[in-house]
Design a protein around this motif. Structure first.
Motif: not given
Length: 302
Positions: A51-80
């Motif tokens: 879901v995070l990957d999908q949101k990052i792709v969509e936010v980039r397409r809409l021209g928004g900032s993905v900094n927060e989503l990428q921060q959460i994604k890194r934290q999630l991968e660390n938990d995995k």
């Protein structure tokens, strides 16, 4: 007598065999349940990652900032990664993490919906203005005055859209991600994990990351913490807490701290001491700044 003794020994061996067999079955059931919990936790983390990957792709397409989503994604991968080698796996601990990720996705969906609406509004207005512009350009020289008025209207629309988009961006500029609530004992020992004994809590250490944002202003930010017990009551201490305004109403807070915002993904730490003992139950920590709730966390007292 010999036959009786043999029968007794046989009965004893049969009893020991059945007891050992029952114990082995219980151990097998426990291991099976543990494996199922591990697989379910891994599946939930993988689902959130997609879901995070999908949101990052969509936010980039809409021209928004993905900094927060990428921060959460890194934290999630660390938990995995930790999950793969976690010998002291606790489904309760990972369920708390999964609940925090799911709460973040819900909050982020609100911001994403606003971004979608804004982009749709801008596209519709731009298309409408382009159609009007083409219609005006097809007129003769006698319509110069109307073309000038249309140009002014176009400039006004552009300015209004820019101001509206800037307000939406500013509303989401201040965020608190990766919120952790750590218990500190009287001896200064820190305990993590989100579940603590009341007798071992002298202070709470609340830490989080404030992601950078290109439109955010570097200045001093007043950060408000609301610590809520299981009944929703604000946990406070005389002379520390107070009342703040939020969405047109007055609400209590536990502590306020002024933080110099550097706009560089800085880590913020706030300490809170309560003289009386915490009551057992689930607690929530809400974080506010500039009139918005920018994050939250949880912990449990046993």
């Amino acid at each position: 007598m010999t036959i009786g003794a043999l029968l007794g020994i046989t009965a004893l061996l049969a009893y020991l065999f059945m007891d050992s067999r029952n114990e082995a079955l219980e151990i097998q059931k426990m291991l099976t349940a543990k494996v199922e919990q591990f697989a379910s936790t891994r599946s939930k983390l993988d689902s959130i990652s997609k879901v995070l990957d999908q949101k990052i792709v969509e936010v980039r397409r809409l021209g928004g900032s993905v900094n927060e989503l990428q921060q959460i994604k890194r934290q999630l991968e660390n938990d995995k990664r930790k999950l793969r080698s976690d010998l002291s796996f606790s489904v309760q601990q990972y369920n708390l993490k999964i609940r925090d990720y799911q709460s973040f996705l819900v909050r982020n969906e609100v911001d994403l919906r606003k971004l979608r609406d804004e982009n749709g509004l801008l596209r519709n207005q731009t298309r409408s203005l382009e159609e009007e512009k083409l219609s005006v350009l097809s007129e003769n020289e006698g319509l110069k005055t109307e073309r000038a008025a249309l140009a002014r209207t176009l400039a006004d629309y552009s300015l209004q859209n820019a101001e509206l988009q800037n307000k939406v961006t500013l509303a989401s500029a201040m965020k608190a991600v990766g919120v952790q609530v750590i218990a500190i004992s009287e001896g200064g020992k820190e305990r993590r994990g989100g579940s603590y004994r009341a007798s071992r809590i002298d202070r709470l250490k609340i830490s989080f990351i404030m992601p950078s944002n290109p439109v955010a202003v570097k200045n001093d930010k007043d950060i408000y913490l609301r610590i809520l017990d299981a009944n929703g009551a604000v946990v406070g201490e005389s002379g520390v807490g107070g009342v703040m305004s939020f969405e047109g109403r007055e609400i209590g807070y536990s502590i306020r701290q002024t933080v110099p915002f550097e706009n560089n993904d800085q880590e913020v730490t706030i300490f809170f001491r309560k003289e009386s003992t915490y009551k057992p139950g689930a607690y929530t920590v809400e974080i506010y700044a500039e009139g918005f709730q920018i994050g939250d966390g949880r912990f449990e007292v046993k």
